[in-house]
Motif scaffolding. Structure first.
Motif, PDB file in Angstrom:
ATOM      1  N   PRO A   1       0.896  -1.147  -0.074  1.00  0.00           N
ATOM      2  CA  PRO A   1      -0.182  -0.047  -0.092  1.00  0.00           C
ATOM      3  C   PRO A   1       0.893   1.210  -0.059  1.00  0.00           C
ATOM      4  CG  PRO A   1      -0.921  -1.449   1.642  1.00  0.00           C
ATOM      5  CD  PRO A   1       0.436  -2.249   1.091  1.00  0.00           C
TER       6      PRO A   1
ATOM      7  N   ASN B   1       0.432  -4.680  -8.404  1.00  0.00           N
ATOM      8  CA  ASN B   1       0.061  -4.859  -6.708  1.00  0.00           C
ATOM      9  C   ASN B   1      -0.455  -6.462  -6.756  1.00  0.00           C
ATOM     10  OD1 ASN B   1       0.406  -2.487  -5.965  1.00  0.00           O
ATOM     11  ND2 ASN B   1      -1.701  -1.687  -6.070  1.00  0.00           N
TER      12      ASN B   1
ATOM     13  N   LEU C   1      -6.722  -2.450  -2.761  1.00  0.00           N
ATOM     14  CA  LEU C   1      -5.364  -1.885  -3.284  1.00  0.00           C
ATOM     15  C   LEU C   1      -5.845  -1.152  -4.431  1.00  0.00           C
ATOM     16  CD1 LEU C   1      -2.772  -4.655  -2.394  1.00  0.00           C
ATOM     17  CD2 LEU C   1      -3.079  -2.453  -1.418  1.00  0.00           C
TER      18      LEU C   1
ATOM     19  N   GLU D   1      -7.396   1.807  -4.163  1.00  0.00           N
ATOM     20  CA  GLU D   1      -6.179   2.810  -3.707  1.00  0.00           C
ATOM     21  C   GLU D   1      -5.346   3.506  -4.944  1.00  0.00           C
ATOM     22  OE1 GLU D   1      -2.072   3.105  -0.930  1.00  0.00           O
ATOM     23  OE2 GLU D   1      -3.009   1.350  -1.234  1.00  0.00           O
TER      24      GLU D   1
ATOM     25  N   VAL E   1      -5.791   1.774   5.581  1.00  0.00           N
ATOM     26  CA  VAL E   1      -5.469   0.759   4.891  1.00  0.00           C
ATOM     27  C   VAL E   1      -5.053  -0.575   5.608  1.00  0.00           C
ATOM     28  CG1 VAL E   1      -4.077  -0.166   2.656  1.00  0.00           C
ATOM     29  CG2 VAL E   1      -5.121   2.002   2.838  1.00  0.00           C
TER      30      VAL E   1
END
Length: 246
Positions: free
Chosen positions: A60, A112, A138, A141, A202
Motif C-alpha cells: 500500500p 500490486n 489496493l 487505492e 489501509v
C-alpha cells in the motif's frame, strides 16, 4: 468517446513498458519486504512474521508513492514533443483524462497483484480467504492515486515543485501508517495524528480482515478511496483545458 479505447490501449502499452512503474511497483517493494523482514525477523511472532507484516504494509505504501509516477505519466506527450498532435486531433479532454487515469490504474493494480501474489508464494502468507478483498482495496487505492496524479500532472504547470512538495507528506503518511515499523500510542493527540494517515486505515483494514475476520474497515476505506478518486477526476475534467497541454 470514439477515441477512448485507442488512447487507453496506447496508455496501457506505455505504462506496461515503463521501467519506473515496473521497478517501483514490483521490484522495489519485494526488496523492501526482504530487507526489512530479514532485519526484524526476531522482533515478530509466529502468527504475524516480519515478512508478513512488511508485505502487508509495503505494497500500500508503494502504491501511494506512485502518485508522483502517475503525475509524470500524464505528461508523456510533453516530454515526447507530441502534445501538438493531441491539440489538433479530434480528441475530447474527457477521453484524454480518462484514458490516462484508467491506463495508470490498471497497470498499477496488476503490479500490486503480482507483488502480493509473489509475497504470498514466497513467504507462505495465509490471507484466510481475503486475498481478493485486499486486491479490491489496493485497486481502489491505485484508482485514487491515479486520480490525484492525473489532476496534479494536468492542472499544475510546475510539476517539479509539486513533486518535491509531495515527497514529504507521503513519507510522513508512510511513517504514521507503520510502513517502516509498527507505530502506536495511547496518547489521544498522537493517536489522532496517526489516524490522519490513509495508510493507517489501509493497514488496519487488511490486518482486521485477515486476523479478526472483520472486513468493515476494509470496505469503508475502499469506498472512500473510490470517492476521492472520482472527485479528483471530476476536478481534472472541470479545470483542465487542452490548450494548456503543450
Amino acid at each position: 468517446m470514439d477515441h477512448f479505447l485507442p488512447l487507453l490501449s496506447l496508455g496501457l502499452k506505455r505504462r506496461s513498458k515503463d521501467f519506473f512503474v515496473l521497478f517501483y511497483s514490483i521490484v522495489f517493494p519485494m526488496i523492501v519486504i526482504l530487507l526489512l523482514g530479514y532485519l526484524s525477523s526476531k522482533s515478530y511472532g509466529n502468527v504475524l512474521s516480519s515478512y508478513h507484516y512488511y508485505a502487508i504494509v509495503t505494497v500500500p505504501f508503494c502504491s501511494l508513492m506512485a502518485v508522483s509516477t502517475v503525475s509524470y505519466a500524464t505528461q508523456d506527450e510533453k516530454m515526447a514533443n507530441t502534445s501538438l498532435r493531441f491539440l489538433t486531433a479530434p480528441i475530447t479532454k474527457v477521453e484524454l483524462i480518462l484514458s490516462k487515469l484508467f491506463s495508470c490504474a490498471i497497470v498499477l493494480s496488476l503490479c500490486n497483484v503480482v507483488t502480493l501474489g509473489a509475497a504470498k508464494l514466497l513467504f507462505q502468507m495465509d490471507f484466510k480467504g481475503n486475498f481478493f478483498n485486499i486486491i479490491i482495496l489496493l485497486t481502489a487505492e491505485t484508482f485514487m492515486v491515479s486520480g490525484i496524479g492525473v489532476y496534479l500532472g494536468l492542472a499544475f504547470k510546475n510539476l517539479n515543485a509539486v513533486r518535491n512538495f509531495l515527497n514529504l507528506p507521503l513519507c510522513i503518511f508512510g511513517f504514521l501508517g507503520g510502513a517502516f515499523f509498527p507505530i502506536g500510542s495511547l496518547n489521544p493527540i498522537f493517536a489522532g495524528i496517526i489516524n490522519t494517515s490513509p495508510l493507517t486505515w489501509v493497514n488496519r483494514g487488511i490486518v482486521s480482515s485477515i486476523y479478526d475476520n472483520n472486513a468493515q474497515i476494509l470496505w469503508t476505506v475502499t469506498i472512500i478511496f473510490v470517492l476521492i478518486g472520482v472527485i479528483f477526476t471530476g476536478l481534472t475534467i472541470l479545470f483542465f483545458k487542452k490548450e494548456a497541454f503543450k
